[in-house]
Design an enzyme around this catalytic site. Structure first.
Site, mmCIF file in Angstrom:
data_model
loop_
_atom_site.group_PDB
_atom_site.id
_atom_site.type_symbol
_atom_site.label_atom_id
_atom_site.label_comp_id
_atom_site.label_asym_id
_atom_site.label_seq_id
_atom_site.Cartn_x
_atom_site.Cartn_y
_atom_site.Cartn_z
ATOM 1 N N PRO A 80 -52.691 65.267 12.164
ATOM 2 C CA PRO A 80 -51.350 65.797 11.918
ATOM 3 C C PRO A 80 -50.537 64.864 11.012
ATOM 4 O O PRO A 80 -50.636 63.645 11.142
ATOM 5 C CB PRO A 80 -50.717 65.883 13.314
ATOM 6 C CG PRO A 80 -51.747 65.482 14.295
ATOM 7 C CD PRO A 80 -52.950 64.958 13.577
ATOM 8 N N GLY A 82 -47.235 62.988 9.549
ATOM 9 C CA GLY A 82 -45.908 62.524 9.971
ATOM 10 C C GLY A 82 -45.758 62.405 11.472
ATOM 11 O O GLY A 82 -44.649 62.477 12.002
ATOM 12 N N GLY A 84 -47.302 59.756 13.336
ATOM 13 C CA GLY A 84 -47.717 58.435 13.820
ATOM 14 C C GLY A 84 -49.193 58.366 14.130
ATOM 15 O O GLY A 84 -49.643 57.483 14.857
ATOM 16 N N ASP A 131 -53.236 50.704 10.583
ATOM 17 C CA ASP A 131 -53.769 52.075 10.468
ATOM 18 C C ASP A 131 -55.028 52.087 9.603
ATOM 19 O O ASP A 131 -56.011 52.748 9.914
ATOM 20 C CB ASP A 131 -52.781 53.015 9.774
ATOM 21 C CG ASP A 131 -51.489 53.192 10.500
ATOM 22 O OD1 ASP A 131 -51.116 52.297 11.267
ATOM 23 O OD2 ASP A 131 -50.845 54.233 10.275
HETATM 24 O O1 PMV Z 1 -46.011 55.751 12.607
HETATM 25 P P1 PMV Z 1 -47.080 55.010 11.917
HETATM 26 O O2 PMV Z 1 -48.438 55.545 12.165
HETATM 27 O O3 PMV Z 1 -46.815 54.840 10.477
HETATM 28 O O4 PMV Z 1 -47.131 53.526 12.546
HETATM 29 C C1 PMV Z 1 -46.162 52.588 12.237
HETATM 30 C C2 PMV Z 1 -46.434 51.327 12.991
HETATM 31 C C3 PMV Z 1 -45.427 50.231 12.724
HETATM 32 O O5 PMV Z 1 -45.833 49.115 13.508
HETATM 33 C C4 PMV Z 1 -44.027 50.640 13.166
HETATM 34 C C5 PMV Z 1 -45.367 49.855 11.248
HETATM 35 C C6 PMV Z 1 -46.639 49.172 10.745
HETATM 36 O O6 PMV Z 1 -46.767 49.124 9.514
HETATM 37 O O7 PMV Z 1 -47.445 48.656 11.542
#
Ligand code: PMV
Length: 287
Positions: A80, A82, A84, A131
């Protein structure tokens, strides 16, 4: 150079440590069994994108890996967008692997990470990189940012699984990271505690009850630093009432998903169905 190439990248969920990881604390993150696949094929004329999510940033990311002329770029994904769940990292990884496939190159995980991180920056400005690391390696990892980052693969967790509950709202990672930065130093103690929770979680990965309590505390701390929303808090409550061992927002917050730690996904899936909430059972994905 070949006329075709294909690559894939996995989505991810953060078990513990988002936001604190930006400031050098470790995080636990795992790849999920959802993926993005990019296929590159030679085609006369300007490069064009065939995608479920053909927005300006997708095209900008593609420019980092393919020439403006001569390619059809087909993107398929069940990650999905946006929420996380690492959709932009999965796209970046899939893209650099597809390009390497065209060029007849075999990329190991470190090289795929090194090439995909700048592509991810198109979406997130200055991501921690966790990620991308989870997407290229698969499985569960402990991640600490750095140049190079410290990435420790951990044994695949057993005895629990995860349901992602979708808030229906997209979180803006760059905005949320900037908002946390603006609240420092007032939030530093909470960020330090999140970093400490990561070590505690790593020590009880096979004990779902203990792990769930730590995830609950992680959510409370994410609330305290201002990245939760009433909708995310309500989904955490829904998961706990349906018997989850623990639940927390996963990712940057402001929207996105809640991760519910469960023995059996069925009660949480049923509670979500009755509440009209989209729920995704997620297993740990192998690279
Ligand atoms: O929401 P996402 O999957 O982009 O995760 C962001 C995670 C953070 O720790 C807030 C930012 C990062 O770059 O690690």
């Amino acid at each position: 150079m070949s006329a075709r190439g294909v690559g894939h990248g996995l989505g991810k969920l953060v078990l513990c440590g988002e936001h604190a990881v930006v400031y050098g604390h470790p995080a636990l993150v795992f790849a999920v069994d959802r993926r993005t696949t990019v296929e590159l094929a030679r085609e006369p004329g300007p490069t064009r994108v065939v995608s479920h999510a053909d927005d300006a940033r997708v095209r900008e990311a593609l420019c980092a890996a393919v020439e403006p002329e001569g390619w059809r770029v087909t993107v398929r994904s069940d990650v999905p967008v946006g929420r996380g769940m690492g959709s932009s990292a999965a796209l970046a990884v899939a893209l650099v692997r597809a390009r390497a496939d065209v060029d007849g190159e075999a990329l190991d995980a470190d090289e795929a990470f090194r090439r995909a991180l700048p592509v991810e920056r198109v979406f997130h400005g200055n991501p921690s990189g966790m990620d991308v690391a989870a997407s290229v390696r698969g499985g569960l990892i402990r991640y600490r940012r750095g140049d190079p980052p410290d990435v420790e693969p951990l044994p695949a967790p057993t005895g629990w699984s995860v349901v992602a509950l979708d808030s229906g709202e997209a979180g803006d990672t760059a905005r949320l990271v900037a908002a946390v930065a603006a609240r420092r130093p007032a939030v530093d103690a909470a960020l330090d505690r999140i970093g400490a929770l990561v070590g505690a979680c790593a020590g009880c990965l096979r004990d779902a009850r203990a792990l769930g309590e730590l995830l609950d505390e992680n959510h409370a701390l994410l609330r305290a630093i201002g990245v939760s929303t009433p909708r995310l808090d309500a989904l955490v409550e829904l998961a706990r009432s349906a018997g989850a061992h623990g639940a927390k927002l996963a990712g940057a917050g402001g929207g996105g998903v809640v991760l519910a730690l469960v023995d059996d996904p069925a009660p949480v899936l049923e509670a979500a169905r009755r509440a009209g909430v989209t729920a995704l059972p997620c297993a740990v994905g192998a690279a």
